[in-house]
Design a protein around this motif. Structure first.
Motif, mmCIF file in Angstrom:
data_model
loop_
_atom_site.group_PDB
_atom_site.id
_atom_site.type_symbol
_atom_site.label_atom_id
_atom_site.label_comp_id
_atom_site.label_asym_id
_atom_site.label_seq_id
_atom_site.Cartn_x
_atom_site.Cartn_y
_atom_site.Cartn_z
ATOM 1 N N VAL A 94 -6.330 1.754 -7.540
ATOM 2 C CA VAL A 94 -6.797 2.681 -6.231
ATOM 3 C C VAL A 94 -7.825 2.059 -5.219
ATOM 4 O O VAL A 94 -8.407 1.301 -5.709
ATOM 5 N N VAL A 95 -7.263 2.117 -4.203
ATOM 6 C CA VAL A 95 -8.151 1.604 -2.909
ATOM 7 C C VAL A 95 -9.214 2.672 -2.476
ATOM 8 O O VAL A 95 -10.353 2.430 -2.212
ATOM 9 N N SER A 96 -8.713 4.066 -2.319
ATOM 10 C CA SER A 96 -9.671 4.883 -1.964
ATOM 11 C C SER A 96 -8.866 6.244 -2.666
ATOM 12 O O SER A 96 -8.076 6.434 -2.681
ATOM 13 N N GLY A 97 -10.047 7.251 -2.794
ATOM 14 C CA GLY A 97 -9.581 8.397 -3.361
ATOM 15 C C GLY A 97 -9.701 8.298 -4.844
ATOM 16 O O GLY A 97 -10.223 7.517 -5.399
ATOM 17 N N ARG A 109 0.868 -1.158 -0.090
ATOM 18 C CA ARG A 109 0.082 0.195 -0.141
ATOM 19 C C ARG A 109 0.871 1.414 0.182
ATOM 20 O O ARG A 109 1.979 1.362 0.630
ATOM 21 N N ARG A 110 0.215 2.236 -0.464
ATOM 22 C CA ARG A 110 0.732 3.761 -0.592
ATOM 23 C C ARG A 110 -0.058 4.370 -0.461
ATOM 24 O O ARG A 110 -1.001 4.657 -1.015
ATOM 25 N N THR A 111 0.135 5.576 0.533
ATOM 26 C CA THR A 111 -0.783 6.718 0.634
ATOM 27 C C THR A 111 -0.441 7.830 -0.073
ATOM 28 O O THR A 111 0.809 8.378 0.201
ATOM 29 N N VAL A 112 -1.215 8.596 -0.785
ATOM 30 C CA VAL A 112 -0.603 9.847 -1.388
ATOM 31 C C VAL A 112 -1.516 11.151 -1.051
ATOM 32 O O VAL A 112 -2.619 10.905 -0.727
ATOM 33 N N ALA A 113 -0.738 12.115 -0.651
ATOM 34 C CA ALA A 113 -1.767 13.454 -0.431
ATOM 35 C C ALA A 113 -2.427 14.061 -1.492
ATOM 36 O O ALA A 113 -2.063 13.737 -2.717
ATOM 37 N N ALA A 114 -3.393 14.805 -1.609
ATOM 38 C CA ALA A 114 -4.012 15.502 -2.646
ATOM 39 C C ALA A 114 -3.004 16.272 -3.284
ATOM 40 O O ALA A 114 -2.122 16.860 -2.625
ATOM 41 N N GLU A 115 -3.060 16.281 -4.683
ATOM 42 C CA GLU A 115 -2.373 16.825 -5.485
ATOM 43 C C GLU A 115 -0.670 16.426 -5.646
ATOM 44 O O GLU A 115 -0.076 16.977 -6.449
ATOM 45 N N ASP A 147 -6.627 12.211 -19.412
ATOM 46 C CA ASP A 147 -7.184 10.846 -20.182
ATOM 47 C C ASP A 147 -8.120 10.195 -19.391
ATOM 48 O O ASP A 147 -9.139 9.763 -19.851
ATOM 49 N N ALA A 148 -7.931 10.241 -17.980
ATOM 50 C CA ALA A 148 -8.968 9.490 -17.071
ATOM 51 C C ALA A 148 -8.816 10.011 -15.789
ATOM 52 O O ALA A 148 -7.909 10.449 -15.381
ATOM 53 N N PHE A 149 -10.133 9.665 -15.102
ATOM 54 C CA PHE A 149 -9.937 9.864 -13.556
ATOM 55 C C PHE A 149 -9.938 8.657 -13.036
ATOM 56 O O PHE A 149 -10.946 7.721 -13.455
ATOM 57 N N HIS A 150 -9.276 8.189 -12.113
ATOM 58 C CA HIS A 150 -9.280 6.738 -11.552
ATOM 59 C C HIS A 150 -9.942 6.623 -10.302
ATOM 60 O O HIS A 150 -9.404 7.328 -9.275
ATOM 61 N N LEU A 151 -10.831 5.820 -10.195
ATOM 62 C CA LEU A 151 -11.835 5.820 -8.828
ATOM 63 C C LEU A 151 -11.356 4.358 -8.181
ATOM 64 O O LEU A 151 -10.760 3.434 -8.844
ATOM 65 N N PRO A 152 -11.700 4.193 -6.956
ATOM 66 C CA PRO A 152 -11.632 2.898 -6.176
ATOM 67 C C PRO A 152 -11.814 1.668 -6.966
ATOM 68 O O PRO A 152 -12.852 1.594 -7.797
ATOM 69 N N GLY A 153 -10.730 0.891 -7.035
ATOM 70 C CA GLY A 153 -10.947 -0.453 -7.923
ATOM 71 C C GLY A 153 -10.340 -0.314 -9.243
ATOM 72 O O GLY A 153 -9.894 -1.285 -10.007
ATOM 73 N N ASP A 154 -10.098 1.052 -9.869
ATOM 74 C CA ASP A 154 -9.559 1.048 -11.174
ATOM 75 C C ASP A 154 -7.901 0.863 -11.035
ATOM 76 O O ASP A 154 -7.335 1.228 -10.051
ATOM 77 N N ALA A 166 -5.307 9.866 -1.502
ATOM 78 C CA ALA A 166 -5.636 8.508 -2.119
ATOM 79 C C ALA A 166 -4.861 7.261 -1.454
ATOM 80 O O ALA A 166 -3.612 7.476 -1.056
ATOM 81 N N GLN A 167 -5.384 6.177 -1.446
ATOM 82 C CA GLN A 167 -4.482 5.049 -0.879
ATOM 83 C C GLN A 167 -4.434 4.076 -2.309
ATOM 84 O O GLN A 167 -5.335 3.867 -2.853
ATOM 85 N N LEU A 168 -3.323 3.531 -2.404
ATOM 86 C CA LEU A 168 -2.880 2.852 -3.805
ATOM 87 C C LEU A 168 -2.199 1.586 -3.462
ATOM 88 O O LEU A 168 -1.572 1.376 -2.325
ATOM 89 N N GLU A 169 -2.892 0.405 -4.010
ATOM 90 C CA GLU A 169 -2.124 -0.692 -4.209
ATOM 91 C C GLU A 169 -0.921 -0.817 -5.367
ATOM 92 O O GLU A 169 -1.152 -0.646 -6.427
ATOM 93 N N VAL A 170 0.200 -0.920 -4.736
ATOM 94 C CA VAL A 170 1.266 -1.133 -5.719
ATOM 95 C C VAL A 170 1.697 -2.438 -6.099
ATOM 96 O O VAL A 170 1.829 -3.179 -5.370
#
Lengths: 225, 225
Positions: A56-59, A34-40, A75-82, A102-106
């Motif tokens: 994307v896990v959240s955000g 997991r990795r959490t990134v701040a807005a922007e 090109d795209a906005f990525h939502l949870p699950g994408d 956002a929380q990401l799965e790497v």
DNA sequence: CGTCAATTTGACGGCTATCAAAGTACGTGG
DNA sequence: CCACGTACTTTGATAGCCGTCAAATTGACG
């Protein structure tokens, strides 16, 4: 839900065991961390080695490219699950930034990572690519042939569906500028088209400008054609 | 060539044994049969059951969608080696027509067809999807942010590269109307932009209007940014 | 050489971009 | 709790690019 239906009847490589973006992510016993990134915050940039891809896990995350003079196309906005950031080549072709925290799965882009786990991740990845391609195709129709008003209507309906906000109210996670750079318009045109839709009663705009209430889904759908 | 490079280092599901579109098609011992279609003939229509997908052997194919009022968006031109018509859902989301007379390899969309053959076809299909996605992404930038002039320059360079016409002269297989519906413009705008590029010396236009000679690749590339 | 479809050219209008400024929400600090 | 400042959004005025409508030209083919 439409994902499950969309892949029905497909051979193994094209079907996915992951029914939708809102379900618990199947991360058990998988190498992705997991990795959490701040807005922007930047997640990766064009030209970076594409050693990993992300889920994307959240955000919300945006991927975009720039022309030499600074024109931007999201090109795209990525939502949870994408899934995003998967490249055919060795380098990322896009920039990726968090729209909200956002929380990401790497996931490392390695043979064994995808081959293992009974191929579940590989199938999920292929299904995600397929969805990405379909969205890109829909978006080309929007960018190539729709008016500003139609683009906004289409975008609002698409976001409402993807965010699965039970009701008709949705909170857009991105700024007007982001919307503009996604829809091939300027901020001013976005603002005007949104205002116009409100005047015509198709939507309502609460004081909080990130909020939109879809008042006339039929009319909006007509605009999306 | 860029295809082989582009997939280098990828896990099996993302690599392909098919280096380029111009190579002999690996049809040996495969279930796909051949089909020849005349120029302008329909291959499938939106809403048709998507029981098969296709690989171009020779000729050119266009896939497109229509809005309710007839506006058309050609999402891609498919050249020899390209795969098209593969859907996530049960139905085709596009119309497909031959631009020129074309020979197609027809493949049933069935588990065993893709799973067999040591997975070669499956890998080829995934690689093709990946290329399709990349092209779609490039095209979104074009449609969302480029001027008419830039769109034409980009399109000409892309076609020149894909058709691998050794020199700088290429024969466009499609009409101006097709170009317009692919580039998000009108026929008149396409014609004007092409004429303008000729006036500026970036291209030359032999009497045969399907022919284009690229005279200043650097300037054209600058326009594509 | 004549016919016809495709392409080009011309005139004009409209939609969206551009430039500029005002309004609004929200966070900070008093 | 309220004044203030800042970033975002909206609104206004104007210009320009491209679309629309119309007609002329060109090239292909019989």
């Amino acid at each position: 839900m439409q994902t499950a239906l969309a892949t029905a009847g497909l051979p193994p490589v094209f079907s996915t065991s992951l029914p939708g973006r809102a379900l618990p992510l199947s991360t058990e016993a998988r190498p992705g961390h997991r990795r959490t990134v701040a807005a922007e915050a930047e997640i990766f940039a064009e030209g970076d080695r594409a050693g990993s891809f992300y889920k994307v896990v959240s955000g919300v995350v945006r991927t975009y490219r720039l022309l030499a003079d600074g024109r931007r196309q999201i090109d795209a906005f990525h939502l949870p699950g994408d899934i995003f950031g998967l490249e055919a080549g060795a380098e990322h072709r896009f920039n990726a930034e968090a729209v909200t925290e956002a929380q990401l799965e790497v996931h490392r882009r390695e043979p064994r990572a995808l081959a293992g786990d009974d191929g579940a991740l590989a199938r999920e990845v292929v299904a995600s690519m397929m969805r990405g391609l379909e969205r890109a195709q829909d978006h080309m129709m929007l960018l190539g042939r729709k008016s500003a008003r139609e683009r906004i209507a289409t975008f609002l309906l698409t976001m409402a569906r993807r965010m699965a906000c039970g009701g008709t109210a949705l909170e857009l996670p991105m700024s007007r500028t982001d919307m503009a750079d996604h829809l091939g318009l300027t901020v001013e045109s976005v603002s005007r088209a949104v205002t116009q839709l409100e005047r015509d009663g198709l939507i309502a705009l609460p004081p909080n400008r990130r909020m939109v209430v879809l008042r006339d889904m039929v009319a909006l759908a007509d605009l999306s054609e």
